[in-house]
Design a protein around this motif. Structure first.
Motif, PDB file in Angstrom:
ATOM      1  N   HIS A 392      43.356  42.977  -7.561  1.00 45.39           N
ATOM      2  CA  HIS A 392      42.523  42.739  -6.382  1.00 45.39           C
ATOM      3  C   HIS A 392      41.175  42.142  -6.773  1.00 45.39           C
ATOM      4  O   HIS A 392      40.715  41.172  -6.150  1.00 45.39           O
ATOM      5  N   ALA A 404      38.018  38.462  -0.057  1.00 43.95           N
ATOM      6  CA  ALA A 404      38.875  39.644  -0.211  1.00 43.95           C
ATOM      7  C   ALA A 404      38.056  40.932  -0.290  1.00 43.95           C
ATOM      8  O   ALA A 404      38.529  42.000   0.076  1.00 43.95           O
ATOM      9  N   SER A 407      37.221  42.210   3.526  1.00 45.22           N
ATOM     10  CA  SER A 407      38.256  42.746   4.408  1.00 45.22           C
ATOM     11  C   SER A 407      38.459  44.234   4.115  1.00 45.22           C
ATOM     12  O   SER A 407      38.718  44.613   2.971  1.00 45.22           O
ATOM     13  N   PRO A 408      38.331  45.106   5.150  1.00 45.45           N
ATOM     14  CA  PRO A 408      38.540  46.551   4.918  1.00 45.45           C
ATOM     15  C   PRO A 408      39.940  46.821   4.390  1.00 45.45           C
ATOM     16  O   PRO A 408      40.920  46.256   4.868  1.00 45.45           O
ATOM     17  N   ARG A 409      40.017  47.694   3.389  1.00 45.74           N
ATOM     18  CA  ARG A 409      41.301  48.064   2.800  1.00 45.74           C
ATOM     19  C   ARG A 409      41.338  49.565   2.586  1.00 45.74           C
ATOM     20  O   ARG A 409      40.314  50.217   2.449  1.00 45.74           O
ATOM     21  N   VAL A 410      42.544  50.085   2.578  1.00 47.53           N
ATOM     22  CA  VAL A 410      42.743  51.519   2.358  1.00 47.53           C
ATOM     23  C   VAL A 410      43.198  51.722   0.920  1.00 47.53           C
ATOM     24  O   VAL A 410      44.140  51.059   0.452  1.00 47.53           O
ATOM     25  N   TRP A 411      42.501  52.624   0.211  1.00 50.94           N
ATOM     26  CA  TRP A 411      42.815  52.913  -1.182  1.00 50.94           C
ATOM     27  C   TRP A 411      42.980  54.423  -1.362  1.00 50.94           C
ATOM     28  O   TRP A 411      42.484  55.214  -0.559  1.00 50.94           O
ATOM     29  N   ASP A 422      42.651  59.494   0.912  1.00 54.98           N
ATOM     30  CA  ASP A 422      42.816  58.127   1.418  1.00 54.98           C
ATOM     31  C   ASP A 422      41.480  57.683   2.005  1.00 54.98           C
ATOM     32  O   ASP A 422      40.910  58.371   2.865  1.00 54.98           O
ATOM     33  N   GLU A 424      39.176  54.306   3.586  1.00 57.78           N
ATOM     34  CA  GLU A 424      39.103  52.925   4.059  1.00 57.78           C
ATOM     35  C   GLU A 424      37.755  52.371   3.632  1.00 57.78           C
ATOM     36  O   GLU A 424      36.709  52.906   3.996  1.00 57.78           O
TER      37      GLU A 424
END
Length: 834
Positions: A392, A404, A407-411, A422, A424
């Motif tokens: 990433h 990249a 953009s909100p992402r869940v990890w 989890d 965001e």
């Protein structure tokens, strides 16, 4: 009387800006959108001054100017053209059309106000018999002002057009050249005192066009001005003469908080002769504070003359406001960053190293601030996620703008104590400590995802429940026909006949099927309950012997009952079924024996507990817990434990409806059930039911059953299932009743209206096409006031409750039913002896 100005501008924004600016100076302003409107306005009431844009629709500024100058009534009105063009030919063209002055865009508000004031001053001078009105042309930031007629101005522009065009292209070079000339002049002043006045005149001509204020002051008293450029009046509103005549004027204009510091700085200038500068506030005539930067040096003239101070004052208010806004922004950022309840951090986009973290991140993740700053983003991720994180970052760094990252992402993140959560992550670019960095906000959605999973599970259970309810509805009707005709056939055959055995087997199978539908009804939470006030200790005590026989001798049964246990409102038969199902499951989980514990207790569920479990209401509850020491369940099995038809038993050993039925009964009783289990460490089911303050319901023992009484009343039977309707009619007629059949509610209304005989009883299904049973009864009661109603239903949808069947005064018969139960219920509703 205030001067009138006509502004002709097609841009509403620019027109409004000019109107507000000029009205603020005390002028009366009229606005026109183009040359045609402006010409009409000028003719109807000639203004004192016209200010017009050049580029406009319909009639441009040149044509408008020419038309104004062609009219006797308007030709002597001063005409100013606003133009974005900077070439001499455009100005010459405007002069040929009759323009008196030119202002090039963009311009400063103060410049426009000063220009208008000077035009009116010249106009007044001319009206008093003075010289021809002053003409001003501003090219490339420089203003040329002459007192001459237009023909002379045109000749001047023609003669210098090539030079002005070239100077426009090489403005910066010209500026540098002028600065060099100024330095040469300063050197010559030191050598030749006689040439000082000429140099000062050239200097003044130059500085009057500069945006800064230029001054000279006496060496012995720096605050006593000897020369002050006219820009000071625009800057602060005080006339130039005030600075020259009053030796204390400058000191008084300095903000009181800055006077001591400024005096010290320029005192050092006098003492050492070293150039000095200071930033301080000057108080304008209207009271506003203007930040300036004052840069001064000592100039030593020819021998025998006194030295003097020469300086430049720059307006730095915009810069100071920007600095203040930046400080406020940084302060706001710090406040929002530090007090934000969500974890936030700043990290380096190149190496993903933490640069700053807030207190919420420290508290949520468990790391200290120093521990955070020694880590990178990668250190928060589980080891098996590191390759994905690396990929990433590499992809984000290769992308233009690094979108990249935005953009909100869940990890998955690992806290210091090892807990996986989890999160965001939303990221935005910022500048931090002079370098490009990224601001991240982390939203822990672990609980949200858990609740979403619970909601998905509930929706799945609801869907399966509706399916099960539909199956039970149709199956109940079929079972009603099977058991009904089985009873009739059983009564019609002699006891010793061999078919009697077959009929009994059929009836037993039907009873087992009816039990299965009852489980489906319980699971789907649409069964008709008969709740009453219960003491769960009493229910457990009455079932204890049966449970001991059920679980076997190799399992020890222990009951731990709270003597002060509160009461609950529930169907006792359904609570017994809950205990039975949980005991059977516990027995099957302990094939080599073990211990089964049943506990009761009063508990109070708080709001935090309720928030974490959808559907749970906080408040006082009664807990019924069933625990075993069996083989337990893992998380995968626990996730499906209440799903219908899910079972861990081998084929043929279970239907998978036991725990689904328990869940349905508890939910329909306004309670909830919680399960905890670990492999090889047993399982505990906890049932929570709302506590009530009402006294326990005393149930009287039912009298021994006798043969159902016969009757002779008239019954209106409404049932859309033909086979069941025929069976019920046959049974009722066999008991002596007169039965009138109706296929549907509309048919029943027609029959009731046409039937001359009084209808004693309406037997109706609850849910039918077009009209419910309760609606039908309400329609009929008006014409048959003495008519009584008996509802019957095998339907499992919410309609049973929604149509009021469970009201205390409603008679109800659950499908499937035996013919004997039907006869008894009919007689009970009609009121005893027939």
């Amino acid at each position: 009387m205030a001067r009138r100005i006509l502004v002709v501008e097609d841009s509403p924004t620019q027109a409004e800006r000019l109107r507000l600016l000029l009205e603020d100076q005390g002028y009366q302003v009229e606005v026109a959108r183009n040359g045609r409107e402006g010409l009409a306005a000028a003719k109807s009431g000639p203004p004192d001054l016209i200010v017009s844009d050049v580029v406009m629709p319909e009639m441009d500024g040149f044509a408008f100017c020419q038309a104004v100058k062609a009219e006797d009534v308007t030709k002597r009105i001063p005409f100013v053209l606003l133009t974005g063009q900077r070439t001499p030919m455009d100005i010459i063209h405007g002069l040929q059309k009759g323009a008196d002055n030119f202002i090039t865009k963009p311009f400063e508000d103060d410049y426009l106000v000063d220009r208008v004031r000077r035009i009116f001053d010249n106009l007044a001078h001319r009206e008093r018999g003075g010289l021809e009105m002053e003409v001003a042309v501003r090219l490339s930031g420089r203003e040329i002002v002459v007192n001459a007629d237009k023909q002379q101005m045109i000749e001047l522009l023609f003669s210098t057009s090539e030079e002005l065009s070239e100077s426009h292209k090489h403005l910066e070079a010209a500026r540098l050249q002028l600065e060099e000339q100024a330095r040469d002049l300063e050197r010559k002043v030191q050598e030749r005192t006689q040439e000082l006045r000429q140099a000062e005149e050239k200097f003044r001509t130059l500085v009057e066009q500069m945006p800064a204020v230029v001054y000279t002051a006496a060496h012995e008293r720096v605050g006593q001005a000897r020369y002050m450029s006219p820009q000071i009046e625009t800057l602060l509103g005080f006339p130039t003469a005030d600075w020259l005549t009053d030796p204390d004027h400058w000191t008084h204009r300095i903000h009181p908080d800055d006077r001591e510091r400024v005096t010290a700085v320029f005192g050092g200038l006098r003492a050492t002769g070293t150039p000095a500068s200071a930033e301080y506030r000057l108080v304008a005539r209207d009271g506003r504070q203007t930040w300036v930067r004052d840069m001064a040096r000592v100039v030593r003239s020819a021998e025998g003359t006194a030295p003097f101070v020469q300086g430049v004052i720059l307006d730095i208010s915009d810069r100071k406001r920007a600095e203040e806004a930046l400080r406020a922004s940084e302060s706001s950022f710090r406040l929002l960053f530090a007090s934000n309840p969500h974890p936030m951090w700043v990290f380096d986009g190149e190496g993903s190293r933490f640069l700053e973290v807030n207190e919420a991140a420290v508290a949520h993740y468990g790391y200290s601030r120093d521990e955070f700053l020694a880590k990178t983003i990668r250190d928060l991720h589980p080891s098996d996620n590191i390759p994905i994180v690396e990929q990433h970052f590499q992809e984000a760094l290769r992308e233009p703008g690094q979108e990249a990252f935005r953009s909100p992402r869940v990890w998955k993140h690992r806290k210091k104590d090892g807990t996986l959560i989890d999160v965001e992550i939303a990221v935005s670019p910022i500048e931090f400590l002079g370098r490009k960095a990224w601001l991240a906000l982390a939203n822990d959605i672990t609980e949200k995802k858990r609740l979403e999973a619970q909601l998905l599970q509930a929706q799945k259970m609801e869907s399966v429940g509706r399916l099960a309810g539909g199956v039970a509805h149709d199956f109940n009707n079929l079972l009603g026909v099977i058991t009904g005709y089985g009873e009739l056939l059983e009564k019609s055959l002699p006891d010793e006949a061999r078919p009697q055995k077959y009929i009994k087997d059929i009836m037993r199978a039907a009873e087992r099927a009816a039990g299965l539908t009852r489980q489906l009804l319980a699971f789907s939470r649409r069964q008709v309950l008969q709740p009453r006030i219960l003491d769960l200790n009493t229910v457990v005590g009455e079932m204890e012997k049966m449970l001991r026989r059920l679980i076997g001798e190799d399992i020890q049964l222990i009951t731990v009952l709270d003597e002060s246990l509160g009461r609950v409102q529930a169907d006792p038969g359904q609570i017994e079924q809950v205990l039975m199902n949980l005991a059977v499951n516990a027995r099957d989980a302990m094939p080599r024996g073990g211990r089964l514990t049943i506990e009761t207790a009063n508990v109070d569920l708080d709001a935090a507990y309720a928030r974490s479990r959808p559907g749970v209401k906080p408040g006082p509850h009664v807990m019924l817990a069933v625990s075993d020491t069996g083989h337990g369940m893992d998380q995968e099995v626990l996730a499906q434990v209440f799903e219908p038809f899910f079972t861990t038993k081998e084929a043929g050993k279970g239907t998978g409806l036991g725990l689904a039925t328990v869940h349905g009964i508890v939910s329909q009783s306004a309670g909830h059930i919680f399960v905890y289990s670990e492999p090889e460490h047993g399982t505990t089911f906890k049932v929570y039911l709302p506590r009530t303050q009402e006294a326990e319901t005393v149930v009287k023992a039912a009298p021994a059953k006798a043969e159902p009484e016969r009757g002779s009343e008239t019954i209106l039977l409404v049932e859309d299932e033909e086979s069941l309707r025929s069976l019920v009619r046959e049974c009722l007629e066999a008991s002596g009743y007169t039965v009138v059949e109706a296929r549907h509610p509309g048919h029943a209304l027609e029959i009731a209206q046409a039937h001359a005989v009084h209808i004693h009883l309406l037997i109706t299904d609850v849910v039918m096409p077009g009209m419910s049973g309760s609606e039908l009864a309400a329609r009929l009661v008006g014409s048959h006031r003495e008519m009584k109603v008996l509802y019957m239903s095998g339907y499992t949808d919410d309609a049973v409750v929604l149509h009021g069947v469970l009201a205390a005064n409603a008679a109800f018969l659950q499908k499937p039913f035996t013919m004997e139960a039907l006869a008894r219920k009919v007689r009970e509703v009609l009121g005893g002896s027939g």
